[in-house]
Scaffold this motif. Structure first.
Motif, short mmCIF file in Angstrom:
data_model
loop_
_atom_site.label_atom_id
_atom_site.label_comp_id
_atom_site.label_asym_id
_atom_site.label_seq_id
_atom_site.Cartn_x
_atom_site.Cartn_y
_atom_site.Cartn_z
N ASP A 104 -3.47 3.48 16.12
CA ASP A 104 -4.33 3.91 17.52
C ASP A 104 -4.91 2.80 18.09
O ASP A 104 -4.94 2.49 19.15
N LEU A 105 -5.54 1.98 17.19
CA LEU A 105 -6.67 0.95 17.72
C LEU A 105 -5.52 -0.16 18.43
O LEU A 105 -5.88 -0.54 19.37
N VAL A 106 -4.46 -0.73 17.77
CA VAL A 106 -3.64 -1.46 18.34
C VAL A 106 -2.91 -1.23 19.54
O VAL A 106 -2.70 -1.70 20.53
N CYS A 107 -2.39 0.12 19.46
CA CYS A 107 -1.75 0.65 20.65
C CYS A 107 -2.55 0.73 22.02
O CYS A 107 -1.93 0.31 23.14
N GLU A 108 -3.99 1.21 21.65
CA GLU A 108 -4.76 1.27 22.73
C GLU A 108 -5.00 -0.11 23.38
O GLU A 108 -5.39 -0.18 24.46
N MET A 109 -5.40 -1.16 22.48
CA MET A 109 -5.66 -2.21 22.89
C MET A 109 -4.34 -2.87 23.57
O MET A 109 -4.41 -3.55 24.71
N MET A 110 -3.03 -2.80 23.08
CA MET A 110 -2.23 -3.33 23.60
C MET A 110 -1.21 -2.60 24.93
O MET A 110 -0.73 -3.22 25.71
N MET A 111 -1.66 -1.40 24.98
CA MET A 111 -0.98 -0.50 25.92
C MET A 111 -1.84 0.13 27.03
O MET A 111 -1.78 1.16 27.22
N ASN A 112 -3.04 -0.72 27.21
CA ASN A 112 -4.07 -0.47 28.32
C ASN A 112 -4.82 1.08 28.01
O ASN A 112 -4.70 2.11 29.00
N GLY A 113 -5.15 1.31 26.66
CA GLY A 113 -5.92 2.42 26.43
C GLY A 113 -4.71 3.66 26.23
O GLY A 113 -5.16 4.89 26.25
N GLN A 114 -3.65 3.67 25.66
CA GLN A 114 -2.75 4.50 25.51
C GLN A 114 -1.87 4.46 24.31
O GLN A 114 -1.64 3.19 23.77
N SER A 115 -1.67 5.28 23.56
CA SER A 115 -0.62 5.33 22.39
C SER A 115 0.55 5.88 22.89
O SER A 115 0.70 6.21 24.06
N ILE A 116 1.58 5.96 21.94
CA ILE A 116 2.90 6.64 22.56
C ILE A 116 2.88 7.83 23.23
O ILE A 116 3.25 8.22 24.20
N GLY A 117 1.84 8.57 22.28
CA GLY A 117 1.86 10.20 22.76
C GLY A 117 0.95 10.07 23.91
O GLY A 117 1.41 10.99 24.81
N LYS A 118 0.00 9.22 24.09
CA LYS A 118 -0.83 9.49 25.31
C LYS A 118 0.07 8.96 26.69
O LYS A 118 -0.31 9.66 27.78
N ARG A 119 0.94 8.20 26.42
CA ARG A 119 1.80 7.64 27.29
C ARG A 119 2.88 8.72 27.82
O ARG A 119 2.99 8.79 28.99
N VAL A 120 3.35 9.46 26.95
CA VAL A 120 4.18 10.64 27.26
C VAL A 120 3.64 11.64 27.94
O VAL A 120 3.99 12.00 29.06
N LEU A 121 2.31 12.13 27.62
CA LEU A 121 1.53 12.90 28.42
C LEU A 121 0.66 12.56 29.64
O LEU A 121 0.08 13.18 30.22
N LYS A 122 1.03 11.11 29.75
CA LYS A 122 0.30 10.42 31.04
C LYS A 122 -1.33 10.57 30.99
O LYS A 122 -1.78 11.09 32.01
N ILE A 123 -1.89 10.20 29.99
CA ILE A 123 -3.02 10.22 29.74
C ILE A 123 -3.65 8.81 28.99
O ILE A 123 -2.94 8.17 28.50
N LYS A 124 -4.89 8.38 29.21
CA LYS A 124 -5.42 7.08 28.90
C LYS A 124 -6.85 7.19 28.69
O LYS A 124 -7.56 7.99 29.21
#
Length: 246
Positions: free
Chosen positions: A73-93
């Motif tokens: 979660d930490l790495v994804c949110e830092m590298m993906m502008n506040g998103q994990s893969i799940g958040k990106r799929v659900l379009k939230i950040k």
């Protein structure tokens, strides 16, 4: 419907909808499903390779897998502008309460408190569920301490429903051909400001948006229309001119 104000690059405050409990749970389930599938594959590979792999090598691989799980979660949110893969799929950040992108310390703080929000000794997510359900900005404990929350990244109104949600007379003649200097996001923003004015009556939004738009396309508000009429005309002209271009 809870929302948070975010200042755009044009210095216009726009309300974004805060993500609800269901969306955050669904995003979390997607992330967990990824690790479940990854864990199954990992176990199969470990079993197959066990005959040719030393015990030390197997332990190292296991440590790597669990490290990825812990820091995911930490790495994804830092590298993906506040998103994990799940958040990106659900379009939230994840975003700061002041509308800016969270800093490293904010990401780190909300990640550290995952132990309490989702830890097995604390009910395996019960703390997070209760906090998100009852807090004003749908924040779990980590969000409250880091001063962050999770918003929906999809505009409340898609572009095709912004510029093209109204009909124009066949003989409509655009007044400002300069609107072609606008892009799709500019038009979305003008629409958001108009919707905000219709709902709240806050004329300051209209004045600010008009000033930004006239400066951007290099035109003045005609004497026969006010700022509100100007912005409405800009949307109509954009539709008319871009429809012809298509």
């Amino acid at each position: 419907m809870d929302s948070i104000k975010i200042s755009t690059t044009q210095n216009i405050d726009i309300d974004y909808e805060v993500s609800g409990l269901g969306e955050r749970m669904a995003a979390r389930c997607i992330d967990l499903a990824i690790f479940v599938v990854g864990g199954i594959i990992f176990m199969i590979l470990m079993t197959v390779a066990s005959m040719n792999m030393s015990g030390t090598a197997a332990i190292v691989i296991a440590i790597i897998f669990f490290a990825i799980f812990a820091f995911y979660d930490l790495v994804c949110e830092m590298m993906m502008n506040g998103q994990s893969i799940g958040k990106r799929v659900l379009k939230i950040k994840v975003i700061s309460l002041d509308g800016t992108q969270p800093t490293f310390s904010q990401y780190l703080l909300r990640w550290l408190f995952r132990i309490i929000d989702f830890g097995i000794p604390f009910g395996w997510g019960t703390v997070a569920l209760i906090a998100v359900a009852v807090s004003k900005n749908h924040q779990r404990l980590g969000d409250m301490l880091a001063k962050t929350t999770v918003i929906k990244t999809v505009p409340r109104t898609q572009l095709e429903n912004v510029a093209f949600s109204f009909s124009l007379p066949e003989d409509y003649v655009p007044r400002f051909k300069e609107v072609l200097h606008l892009n799709d996001r500019d038009v979305e923003l003008i629409h958001e400001v108009l919707m905000g004015y219709y709902q709240t009556g806050n004329a300051e939004l209209i004045y600010t948006m008009t000033a930004k738009t006239t400066a951007h396309i290099a035109v003045n508000v005609p004497a026969d229309m006010n700022e509100l009429q100007f912005l409405e005309t800009v949307l109509k002209d954009y539709k008319a001119l871009t429809s012809v271009a298509i």
